[in-house]
Design an enzyme around this catalytic site. Structure first.
Site, mmCIF file in Angstrom:
data_model
loop_
_atom_site.group_PDB
_atom_site.id
_atom_site.type_symbol
_atom_site.label_atom_id
_atom_site.label_comp_id
_atom_site.label_asym_id
_atom_site.label_seq_id
_atom_site.Cartn_x
_atom_site.Cartn_y
_atom_site.Cartn_z
ATOM 1 N N ILE A 61 12.691 5.883 -2.502
ATOM 2 C CA ILE A 61 13.205 4.711 -3.224
ATOM 3 C C ILE A 61 12.923 4.788 -4.718
ATOM 4 C CG2 ILE A 61 13.067 3.191 -1.208
ATOM 5 C CD1 ILE A 61 10.584 1.887 -2.570
ATOM 6 N N GLU A 83 3.861 1.433 -0.023
ATOM 7 C CA GLU A 83 2.526 1.939 0.308
ATOM 8 C C GLU A 83 1.716 0.714 0.684
ATOM 9 O OE1 GLU A 83 1.469 4.949 0.481
ATOM 10 O OE2 GLU A 83 3.005 6.128 -0.555
ATOM 11 N N GLU A 126 -0.815 -11.347 1.080
ATOM 12 C CA GLU A 126 -1.961 -10.904 0.291
ATOM 13 C C GLU A 126 -1.766 -11.120 -1.207
ATOM 14 O OE1 GLU A 126 -4.100 -7.374 1.275
ATOM 15 O OE2 GLU A 126 -3.220 -7.276 3.274
ATOM 16 N N TYR A 148 -2.926 -2.620 -4.011
ATOM 17 C CA TYR A 148 -1.810 -2.813 -3.074
ATOM 18 C C TYR A 148 -1.153 -4.172 -3.284
ATOM 19 C CZ TYR A 148 0.435 -4.564 1.118
ATOM 20 O OH TYR A 148 1.310 -5.169 1.993
ATOM 21 N N LYS A 152 2.569 -5.249 -4.723
ATOM 22 C CA LYS A 152 3.547 -6.046 -3.992
ATOM 23 C C LYS A 152 3.943 -7.279 -4.791
ATOM 24 C CE LYS A 152 4.973 -5.406 -0.411
ATOM 25 N NZ LYS A 152 6.199 -4.658 -0.021
ATOM 26 N N TYR A 205 -16.127 -6.053 6.932
ATOM 27 C CA TYR A 205 -16.538 -6.282 5.546
ATOM 28 C C TYR A 205 -17.203 -7.647 5.406
ATOM 29 C CZ TYR A 205 -13.445 -2.338 4.526
ATOM 30 O OH TYR A 205 -12.858 -1.104 4.492
#
Length: 241
Positions: A61, A83, A126, A148, A152, A205
Site C-alpha cells: 500500500i 502494522e 487504542e 502503533y 493509526k 504488564y
C-alpha cells in the site's frame, strides 16, 4: 453488484471479513490486496481461493504504482492493511509509521483520483489512549500511547482530512481488542492459550488490574459491514464488544 478492494485481506481481521462478505453478499466481488508480510498469509484464504468472486493481488500500500489499478477498479476500498503489533512498533517504529500513515496517504490519494464510492479506514480504539474509567466516545480526543496507535491515529486523521479537503468519502471505524480464528499467535488471547497449554507463565504488564473490551472478529466484521452500508462519509464509528 459491487467490487470491494480489501487491503490487508490476507491478515487476521481482513481474511475473516473477506469470508464474511462473500457469504452475505452473493452478488459482490472482492479483490484482496496484501503484501504478505509476517502478518498476511494466503493460507488464511484457502477456503475461498476458488470462489469466482474472489481474486488476489500482491502489492504494497506504500507503492502508488501497486495500488493505482486495484483502487481504480474498485467501488469500495476497505483498508485493513497495517502494522498492528504494539511491541513490534516499539522496536521498529519507522516501519510501522510508514505503513500506517504513508500507506494510508497513498491509498486515499489513489481514491481521490479514481472517485470510489466509499473508503473505509479501519482504525483502533487504542487511539484514545488510557482512560481512568468508563468508555470512549467518537468525539473524545485521541491520545495514543505507542508508535502503533500514533500511526493509526495519524492515518485516520489524514484519511478524514481527504474527506474535508477533497471530498473522498471516508468512513473511519475504531474497533476494540479483537480475537478469533486466524489471529497471529503473538497476540494476547492466542498467546495466553498457547502458554497455558505449554505450562508457561502468562505475560502481564503492570498490576494486572487493567480492563479491556474484547470483540470477536465476526462481530468486528459485522460492524465494518454496517459502516459500509450505512456509515456517513466524514464520520467515525466505534465498534465494541
Amino acid at each position: 453488484m459491487k467490487k470491494l478492494l480489501v487491503t490487508g485481506g490476507a491478515g487476521f481481521i481482513g481474511s475473516n471479513f473477506v469470508r464474511y462478505w462473500l457469504e452475505r453478499h452473493p452478488e459482490d466481488k472482492i479483490v484482496v490486496f496484501d503484501a504478505l508480510t509476517y502478518a498476511g498469509h494466503l493460507e488464511n484464504l484457502e477456503d475461498v481461493k476458488n470462489n469466482p468472486r474472489f481474486s488476489f493481488v500482491q502489492g504494497d500500500i506504500r507503492s502508488a504504482a501497486d495500488v493505482a489499478k486495484p483502487v481504480e477498479e474498485a467501488d469500495i476500498v476497505v483498508n485493513f492493511a497495517a502494522e498492528s503489533h504494539v511491541d513490534r512498533s516499539i522496536s521498529e517504529p519507522e516501519a510501522v509509521l510508514n505503513t500506517n500513515i504513508m500507506g494510508v496517504f497513498v491509498l486515499v490519494e489513489a481514491a481521490k483520483k479514481s472517485g470510489v464510492e466509499k473508503f473505509i479506514q479501519i482504525s483502533t480504539d487504542e487511539v484514545y489512549g488510557d482512560i481512568a474509567e468508563g468508555s470512549s466516545k467518537e468525539t473524545d480526543p485521541v491520545s495514543p500511547n505507542s508508535p502503533y496507535s500514533a500511526g493509526k491515529a495519524g492515518g485516520e486523521l489524514l484519511a478524514r482530512a481527504y474527506y474535508r479537503t477533497y471530498g473522498v468519502p471516508v468512513v473511519v471505524t475504531r474497533g476494540s481488542n479483537t480475537y478469533g480464528p486466524y489471529q497471529q499467535p503473538e497476540k494476547l488471547v492466542p498467546l495466553f492459550v498457547s502458554n497455558v497449554m505449554e505450562g508457561k507463565k502468562l505475560p502481564v504488564y503492570g498490576d494486572g488490574k487493567q480492563i479491556r473490551d474484547w470483540l470477536h472478529v465476526l462481530d468486528h466484521c459485522s460492524g465494518v459491514e454496517t459502516a459500509i452500508l450505512k456509515g456517513q462519509p466524514g464520520e467515525i464509528y466505534n465498534i465494541g464488544g
